[in-house]
Each structure stands twice: as C-alpha cells, then as structure tokens.
Scaffold this active site. Structure first.
Site, mmCIF file in Angstrom:
data_model
loop_
_atom_site.group_PDB
_atom_site.id
_atom_site.type_symbol
_atom_site.label_atom_id
_atom_site.label_comp_id
_atom_site.label_asym_id
_atom_site.label_seq_id
_atom_site.Cartn_x
_atom_site.Cartn_y
_atom_site.Cartn_z
ATOM 1 C CB SER A 88 -0.947 0.029 1.204
ATOM 2 O OG SER A 88 -1.812 -1.022 1.104
ATOM 3 C CB SER B 129 -1.095 4.357 -3.888
ATOM 4 O OG SER B 129 -1.439 3.035 -3.969
ATOM 5 C CG ASP C 205 -4.783 -0.754 1.468
ATOM 6 O OD1 ASP C 205 -4.977 -1.760 2.175
ATOM 7 O OD2 ASP C 205 -4.770 -0.786 0.230
HETATM 8 C C1 GLA Z 1 -6.125 -3.509 -1.802
HETATM 9 C C2 GLA Z 1 -7.194 -2.488 -1.448
HETATM 10 C C3 GLA Z 1 -7.762 -2.768 -0.058
HETATM 11 C C4 GLA Z 1 -8.204 -4.217 0.084
HETATM 12 C C5 GLA Z 1 -7.117 -5.156 -0.403
HETATM 13 C C6 GLA Z 1 -7.585 -6.575 -0.442
HETATM 14 O O1 GLA Z 1 -5.020 -3.373 -0.960
HETATM 15 O O2 GLA Z 1 -6.676 -1.194 -1.499
HETATM 16 O O3 GLA Z 1 -8.823 -1.894 0.188
HETATM 17 O O4 GLA Z 1 -9.411 -4.430 -0.593
HETATM 18 O O5 GLA Z 1 -6.642 -4.815 -1.701
HETATM 19 O O6 GLA Z 1 -7.885 -7.021 0.832
#
Ligand code: GLA
Length: 416
Positions: free
Chosen positions: A156, A158, A202
């Site tokens: 994550s 971003s 995230d």
């Molecule tokens: C990405 C999305 C989250 C979540 C995951 C899967 O990271 O940004 O919101 O849905 O995938 O759990």
C-alpha cells in the site's frame, strides 16, 4: 509500547539486491535516513525549512483479504516503511512538488485540481480535491515527497502517500479532521480521482497503526481494536514475487462488482435488504448456487467464508495459537487463488513451496493480488535458510529475483 514481540537480531547476510528490514530495533521516526533526505531535498529545492513534515507508513495484512469493501473484518498493521512529505505554503499561485524517488518536479495550479499525465502527482491532487469538496480552501503549496514502501509489492505505497498528504494538509491548515475522517477522505480520493474502488483498510492502517499491534477493523462501522502481535519466536516474512500486474486495478473493480451483484441477487431471493456480503451467511450462498452465475457464487462463497475466518483468526491470536492462525492463512490463500481468482502463478508457487515446511506456520498472498508479496509466519531461526532455499527454484521457474522483507510494525501517521 510492546517490544516483546520483536525478534532478536539474526545473522542475515542477504544479497544487497534484496531488501531486508532491520530486525533488532525498528527505526524511530526521529532517526530515519529518509527524514534527513527529505529535509535536505526540501532545503535545496526551496531554500527554506518546511512548515510541516509528516511520515505515513505502508501496511501488512495478517488476514481478512478482499473483505473490507464487503463490510467485513480485516487485521492489518502499519510497518516501518513509510512515505514522507515536507510541506510549506507557496508564495505564489503555483504549487511546486518534487518526488525524490522519481527525481521529478511538477509545477501546477491546484485550483481546480486537475489530473496530470505523471501518475504520482495525481495522488496529491486527489487529496487536495477532497479538501476542496469539503469547502476547505487549500492554498498553493510546495512539497517534497519520498518513501521506502516498495512500489507494487502489496504494501500500500499509494495509500501511504495519500494518508501522508491528507495528514500533512490537515496539520498545516489546522482543519482538525479526525484520523477516521482522513481515512475516508483518502478512500474517496482513490475512488473519484484515481479510479480504484478500494476498501478502507490501507489508509485506515496507515493512519491508525501502532507499533507491536495489529488492528482488527470492522469495515462496516469502522470500530476497531488493537491486538498485540506476540510472535513467540516467529517472524512475519514477506516474499516479494516482484510481479506488478498491470491489470490489477480493473480486475479489482470487477471483483467488487461481482460481490455487489451477488448481494443484489441474494437480496431478491431472500426478500431481504442486504447491504453487503457482511449481511449474508455462507450457507445462504451455498443454498443459492443454482441462481448465481459461477464466478459470482465463487466470489460470494470466498468472501462470506473469509469474513468469518478473520474473526476466528483473531481469537487464535488472542489465545496465542499461532499454529491455528497459520492454518487459516493457508485456507485464505486457497480461496483467493481458486475461488476469488486474484492470485498468480508466482504467488501460488511461493505458498505451495512452504506449505509442508515444518517451520512455516502459515502463508498466503497479501493485498489486492495479481502480484506483490506472500505473507508468512516463519520460525526466526529458519528465515534465512528458507529464503536461500526458495530463491533458486523461484528464479529458475519465473526468471525473477525473489525479494524478502521481515516485517517490523510501527506507528501510524506522525507529524515530526
Ligand atoms: C487492496 C485495497 C484494499 C483491500 C485489499 C484486499 O489493498 O486497497 O482496500 O481491498 O486490496 O484485501
């Protein structure tokens, strides 16, 4: 603060091409090398000290995958890899933003916020736009950003950037939005400006992380509890496929749409006002197999199971039963791979390869999927050998270098 969970320092001598997180002492927010670099870059770009400096971390997720946008539960933790932003108001109408990682500078007018051809400024613009939509005027500003959250690895980066920008603007303007409001603002920005219909996990984790703790978040009402991560001699190890799937965003939106379609079909069948898969029992999905298109059945079956599994896994964690927790991780992976179909051959290979390893308690793909990392619970003293044993076969089969990180949890968004 809980330090007990931290693994002792180990003799780990990995190839420098691979990332390795410091094991003994997680860097504190005041001693980060990145902080020094961001401040130096700000000074050299703008010949002044920044007014606000913020750090916002990436995240891991222990269990609860693709449940957040279905109003289920997730169990993420913030890590000691973060995005940094140093910011000051601009003296003109032009905002100047510099990315240290990309060595790119943009000069732009943020009134109104308009999408740019470079990708990274859009993450800032989307946040600016959300403040504007709340009726908050954001004056032109200069900033430098940098981060060490690996890009496209499912940690994550971003969301960490969005959370950093939102947190920094909130501090700078004194708008006093709560961390929950900021997380929701980041999510709206991702939906409306970036175009990914992501869940809340995230950005929530980036803003709310605590060192040594996982966050059990109920994505329906955003209530949450902290769960101490007591690893009892094990480490949380991420193996990075180094695959960054270009279709991930559109596939992600399609999975979300399949879940919503399932909710509509089941709502009609049961004459119920179901809002999300959270309202539906897995048994009801099974009973409805005949009326659900196959891919929707599979999606709903996986998600309803994963929501319950996440709650059960939290009980395992509470009881200190890491073995039971790990078994659930394997089940999650099977569901993500075979039913939800968001895995890829590289991720499947890495999970299969550790499945019967006596010192691995659990393994699964982590995050949105189609690439990125697996997350594994591995005995501390087996981490290096495991990595050494995996990297050759992985490179041979896929022609890629296997990356590795030992996750160290850390604090959420912080102003320095
Ligand atoms: C990405 C999305 C989250 C979540 C995951 C899967 O990271 O940004 O919101 O849905 O995938 O759990």
């Amino acid at each position: 603060m809980h330090f007990a969970y931290l693994p002792p320092i180990q003799a780990c001598f990995f190839d420098l091409n691979f990332y390795f997180w410091q094991l003994k002492t997680p860097p504190t927010v005041t001693t980060s090398k990145l902080q020094t670099e961001v401040l130096a870059a700000f000074h050299s770009q703008f010949q002044a000290a920044p007014q606000v400096v913020v750090r916002s971390p990436g995240r891991i997720n222990l269990i609860g995958e693709h449940t957040d946008y279905n109003e289920g539960f997730v169990l993420p933790a913030a890590v000691n890899k973060a995005v940094w932003i140093a910011l000051s108001p601009s003296e003109s109408k032009t905002s100047t933003w510099f990315s240290l990682d990309f060595q790119e500078k943009v000069e732009l007018n943020i009134h109104p916020a308009q999408a740019q051809s470079l990708r990274w400024p859009n993450y800032l613009l989307g946040i600016v736009q959300q403040f504007q939509l709340l009726g908050i005027e954001v004056p032109a500003f200069n900033c430098v950003i940098a981060g060490d959250v690996p890009l496209g690895a499912g940690m994550s980066s971003s969301a960490a950037l969005e959370a950093a920008v939102a947190f920094a603007i909130n501090e700078w303007l004194g708008t006093a939005l709560s961390r929950i409001e900021l997380a929701l603002l980041c999510q709206r920005s991702e939906h409306q400006f970036i175009g990914v219909k992501c869940g809340i996990m995230d950005m929530f984790a980036s803003l709310h992380g605590k060192r040594g703790q996982a966050i059990r978040l109920d994505c329906r009402d955003l209530s949450y509890d902290y769960f101490p991560i007591d690893l009892q001699g094990y480490s949380l190890v991420l193996f990075d496929t180094q695959v960054k799937h270009s279709l991930a965003d559109s596939e992600y939106n399609q999975r979300r749409a399949a879940c919503e379609e399932g909710v509509a079909i089941l709502g009609e069948k049961y004459q119920a006002n179901f809002k999300s898969l959270r309202d539906i029992m897995q048994q009801q999905v099974i009973e409805s197999a005949a009326i659900l298109p196959a891919h929707i059945f599979q999606a709903c079956h996986y998600v309803t199971g994963e929501i319950q599994r996440t709650l059960n896994a939290c009980e395992d964690l509470k009881a200190g039963n890491l073995a039971a927790f790990g078994q659930k991780m394997f089940l999650t992976h099977a569901g993500l791979s075979e039913q939800y179909r968001v895995s890829c051959p590289e991720l499947d290979f890495l999970v299969d390869a550790v499945k019967n390893h006596p010192q691995v308690l659990g393994s699964r793909m982590m995050g949105g999927g189609f690439g990125g990392c697996t997350i594994n619970i591995v005995a501390e003293n087996a981490v290096q050998d495991l990595y050494e044993g995996l990297k050759g076969p992985y490179a041979e089969k896929f022609g890629r270098k296997l990356g590795m990180y030992v996750a160290v949890t850390d604090e959420g968004s912080t102003r320095l």
